[in-house]
Design a protein around this motif. Structure first.
Motif, short mmCIF file in Angstrom:
data_model
loop_
_atom_site.label_atom_id
_atom_site.label_comp_id
_atom_site.label_asym_id
_atom_site.label_seq_id
_atom_site.Cartn_x
_atom_site.Cartn_y
_atom_site.Cartn_z
N GLY A 184 0.99 -1.19 0.08
CA GLY A 184 -0.37 0.14 -0.14
C GLY A 184 0.78 1.15 -0.33
N ASN A 218 -9.21 4.15 -0.81
CA ASN A 218 -7.38 4.21 -0.82
C ASN A 218 -7.33 5.06 -1.54
N SER A 241 -1.27 2.73 5.71
CA SER A 241 -1.37 1.64 5.00
C SER A 241 -1.75 0.37 5.92
#
Length: 412
Positions: A132, A337, A353
């Motif tokens: 991430g 996101n 993340s």
């Protein structure tokens, strides 16, 4: 220094960036490997023990994943996400191939499968925050929404293709062959990851304290951030209301309606198609105006679709409702996101993340047994209604918090 200052003056479209395409190829190979691995593990566990023992083997991976997720975020920020992802896929590759070799030579007990599951759960705790944290280090800030859309498409492709590929491998050569395929797929990601070149963080943003101090610093940064702090609450509420009905409720609902296993497959296909369409939309458009408000409204509308699933008597109609759930939930999830990626300072992105992954993959699965027990006591309708209410609460929270409602993605 903020995340906005990291972007380069002239941005390259994500779909034409060699860096992004390498990362996407590695992520796709890794996702396919994950899908094949989990199918092979479940088949090997069922073949070696009772259903209860097989369920235990599949569950043990969740413990280290939940306990070590925040540690994984600290490591991603301290060591760099590229190193952590490479090490994670290397360990998964060696573990899968090692288990394949053992299965080719002998018939090990369930404890071997459980040990490998624990290793994978531990690696997941390191991999998820690191993967991430990679996009802002390889793509311009105004391309991060597109990157999240591309990541969503890769994930859906891995989920759709991985299970049939694993099933074919099991049919041809048993679990050992399937674990070999998984190991090879993990191996394919390594050269692509090694070829990545990350943008360095400014010196003043590098972590230089102890691991505990870095963790506390990251949590403090998250708590004080006007968008990211509330966004973590949204992620937690959305997944608490969503994952139970999707993962447990659908099976019980299909059993009650007489749709069978094929019915579950069709409903999941509808959901996957909707989520894939949402990812494609974000990949093509790159930016959704008023992203915060749109994510809030799609959560509310998606909650209505979740509640409606329990009241649809015919399978084709249920597939259509599932498609709307996937489209709305997929779009709201992708926007959340993307907002995490664009709002967060890259120096803290691993830790942020990790918190986001912990909310969705650590806490939310705890609702599985509760959902099953509640449906057994009160039926699917009331339980799906409560779950829909929790999902709607996440959307209402977005719309009621000004910083979230007004959050925007950068222009391409």
């Amino acid at each position: 220094m903020t995340a906005a200052t990291v972007a380069e003056p002239t941005s390259r479209p994500a779909a034409r960036s060699p860096q992004v395409l390498r990362w996407l190829g590695a992520y796709t190979a890794s996702t396919l490997g994950d899908s094949v691995y989990y199918l092979a593990l479940s088949w090997a566990a069922v073949s070696s023990g009772s259903p209860a023992q097989a369920g235990l083997v599949m569950t043990v991976a969740a413990v280290p994943r939940a306990l070590l997720m925040l540690v994984g975020g600290v490591l991603a920020d301290r060591l760099g996400p590229r190193r952590v992802v490479i090490a994670s896929d290397a360990v998964r590759c060696l573990s899968a191939l090692g288990l394949a070799a053992i299965l080719f030579l002998a018939s090990p007990g369930l404890w071997v499968l459980a040990a490998v599951a624990v290793v994978f759960g531990t690696v997941d705790a390191l991999f998820l925050p690191a993967v991430g944290a990679l996009p802002p280090r390889i793509a311009d800030r105004d391309q991060l929404a597109r990157v999240q859309g591309m990541r969503g498409l890769a994930y859906r492709m891995g989920a759709v293709l991985g299970s049939p590929l694993g099933g074919l491998a099991v049919a041809l050569g048993g679990s050992a062959t399937a674990f070999t395929v998984a190991g090879v797929l993990f191996a394919l990601s390594l050269p692509l990851l090694c070829a990545l070149k990350l943008r360095p963080l400014p010196t003043e943003e590098r972590t230089d304290g102890t691991a505990l101090r870095d963790l506390v610093d990251g949590l403090r940064y998250l708590r004080r951030h006007r968008v990211l702090g509330p966004l973590m609450i949204v992620v937690l509420l959305a997944d608490l209301g969503f994952v139970g009905p999707l993962n447990v409720g659908l099976a019980l609902l299909a059993q009650q309606r007489g749709w069978g296993a094929s019915g579950i497959g069709w409903i999941l296909f509808g959901f996957g198609a909707g989520a894939g369409a949402a990812s494609l939309l974000l990949t093509v458009c790159g930016r959704v105006p008023r992203a915060g408000a749109v994510s809030g409204w799609t959560m509310v509308l998606g909650a209505l679709s979740v509640g409606a699933l329990a009241h649809v008597p015919l399978l084709p109609a249920a597939v259509g409702v599932a498609l709307s759930v996937g489209l709305l939930a997929g779009l709201s999830g992708a926007l959340c996101n993307a907002l995490v990626q664009t709002e967060c300072d890259p120096a803290y992105l691993g830790r942020v993340s990790a918190v986001s992954s912990l909310c969705s993959l650590g806490f939310a699965p705890l609702t599985f047994p509760l959902t099953g027990a509640a449906i057994g006591l009160w039926g699917a309708g009331p339980v799906f209604a409560v779950s829909a209410g929790v999902c709607a609460l996440s959307g209402a929270y977005v719309l009621l918090v000004p910083a979230l409602r007004k959050a925007e993605l950068p222009r391409s």
